[in-house]
Design a protein around this motif. Structure first.
Motif: not given
Lengths: 365, 365
Positions: A33-43
């Motif tokens: 259920n991670v939101k697609a509306a927010s940006r995410h970050l790969i480290i």
């Protein structure tokens, strides 16, 4: 594909072990259920990127409708510092990450610790998903300990921050050099020693296959190893008691690793030396037989891991480093000592002179 | 002496309000079972030290058998940065602080946030005791939110870390300039507005006495104010729902404070402006009457706090700063809006054009 559930008391999450998982990261995020509306970050780090593990993650996120930015850190322990974390915070903020954003930690132990710390502190804590690419990273992914280093001590700045999930694609192990795989194996050996004699015996028989990445034994090794850690961690999320047994081999191991200079000796290698020394100290203080200690040493050797303290490390400095360890209280020495394979005991106020003698007896020839 | 108990669900602690408390810090630590075997750390700032508040704390610790080191930061919001926190971590580590050590945060909001962050991250979290010397610090001490700033945004790096206790010696208020006391009063006014009309009315009658530090009214003001905050925080430790009402006046307030440049406008002053604007926005969106908004504005004026947005702050930048706020999701604007004095509502996705018009109407004359 194997799923292990870790329950920490106030949260729980899945560890998924299998092949081809990186290419399904996006689908896992949807399941979480991670939101697609927010940006995410790969480290991730330069090695992992060069090994080609970033591309499948990025495509799979895109295919699932997620927007993600990438922050690449130089490979190696030296990246675990606050100044670099600050760059990551600034980057995340400039990219517009919010409280529903997720940090994906794609890499080994360094990336997991670093990215986990960034997730723990950004906006007072956002979610993170671990995508370990080494055995060490998978091991440290269980337990929620994240941290960066001070100039002279490891993991002093950190948090307890549980991941939302751990996706362990074992195909990533194929890109690792043997020396690193041996290092990762050290923590599995430790789990057998502290908690499960049967698992220890199983490893004795399967070490050759394990070090060859044999797909017939690897998932079982990883699942059993992480099950033991999960059990211990679940019983004691914030390291008040039982969890300290996971530090078997780490009291001296940390000191050896720190004084050798980050990068000289891998974490697993330092822990291997620390386990040999801890077993010998256990004999000296009457906790176990010389035969038991010899079994530990034989297993470490079988795994091709070092058993001796480098001669260039000064005994006084080793002792003083151990006295400043996070697990130390008021400058006294605490060790996890061995009763028998599968059973250990936390012993406080171990006399430094006993430790000195064990150090002297465990030097390179 | 008044004691208020704060219960956050998985921990609880006392807020003690009274006179002469700093000189009894050592006795309080004993009561809290703080170990004398470990070294402890006082973090304070240059102003607090100059005001003479450090000396009684040090003597009282010494008298109680505690060994404490002191880390002094420059007064002002600019000290809330990661590089300075790293110096504090290195200092703590060099002095030998261990997991049983306690950080004492002696100072205003900046010291509380900074020292709380140091305590939260050092060895993954050690205890800290708040010794607030301002009303703002006492307010922020309730709730466990600690943080440092990014170059362009406040409190982006932080943690939820509850203190072991808050000791609020109200004599420290006498050394504060009137402007700072007005700023601290802003949060108390906010508590009346969001939760307690009767308290709001009481403040209307007692504002003059409060701003004169009248010992006959101050303890009641502080106790009531912190009781309201404790109630809200207890219901929602990690800011998932109800707790957001504490952000009344803060959506725009934070943006105003950030863009004005840290230090130009105090936090309380920015919140005062934000409360006036939030009340006006509530009228515009049909949440409350113009009379209610006028009551808020009159109270802010009575307290001698600013009610208008400085003309040098650009509307677009204010909007963009609010969209990047920690409380924002996916770039939309969330406001706490007023129903009536004592009752507010969290409203998501407030149209930016409405906010723009309120900003335009709330400019300096």
């Amino acid at each position: 594909m194997i799923r292990e559930r870790v329950d920490t008391g106030h949260t729980s999450y899945d560890i998924v072990i299998g092949t081809g998982l990186l290419a399904r990261t996006g689908a896992f995020l949807q399941e979480l259920n991670v939101k697609a509306a927010s940006r995410h970050l790969i480290i991730t780090d330069t090695n992992v990127q060069a090994a080609g593990h970033l591309a499948p993650v990025l495509s799979s996120l895109e295919a699932a409708g997620y927007r993600a930015d990438v922050f690449v850190i130089p490979a190696g322990e030296a990246s675990k510092r606050l100044a670099l974390a600050e760059e990551a915070f600034e980057f995340a903020y400039e990219k517009g990450l919010d409280r529903h954003s997720v940090v994906l930690a794609l890499g080994g132990g360094v990336v997991g610790d670093f990215a986990g710390f960034v997730a723990a502190a950004y906006m007072r804590g956002i979610n993170f998903v671990q995508l370990p690419t080494t055995m060490l990273a998978q091991d440290s992914a269980v337990g929620g300990k994240v941290a960066v280093n001070l100039s002279r001590a490891k993991n002093i700045i950190g948090a307890f921050h549980q991941p939302l999930a751990v996706l362990y694609d074992i195909e990533t192990l194929h890109t690792l050099p043997l020396r690193e795989r041996r290092g990762g194996y050290a923590e599995a050996i430790k789990h057998g020693i502290i908690r499960d004699a049967e698992f220890f015996d199983w490893m004795k028989t399967h070490t050759a296959a394990i070090l060859q990445n044999d797909p017939a034994v690897l998932p079982e090794l990883l699942a059993r190893s992480c099950r033991i850690k999960a059990e211990v961690v679940s019983a004691d999320e914030r390291e008040q008691g039982l969890r300290a047994i996971l530090n078997f081999g780490h009291t001296l191991g940390h000191a050896v690793e720190t004084l050798a200079g980050y990068g000289r000796l891998g974490h697993g290698e330092a822990v291997a030396i620390g386990m040999v020394a801890a077993a010998r100290l256990s004999v000296r203080l009457g906790y176990c037989s010389a035969e038991t200690a010899a079994e530990v040493e034989a297993m470490v050797e079988l795994a091709g891991l070092p058993t001796r303290i480098p001669n260039n490390l000064d005994t006084d400095e080793l002792i003083s480093s151990m006295q400043k360890d996070k697990k130390a209280t008021g400058g006294t020495l605490t060790f996890v000592l061995l009763r028998r394979i599968g059973e250990v005991e936390i012993v406080k106020e171990v006399p430094p002179e006993q430790v000195r003698e064990v150090i002297a007896a465990t030097r390179e020839g």
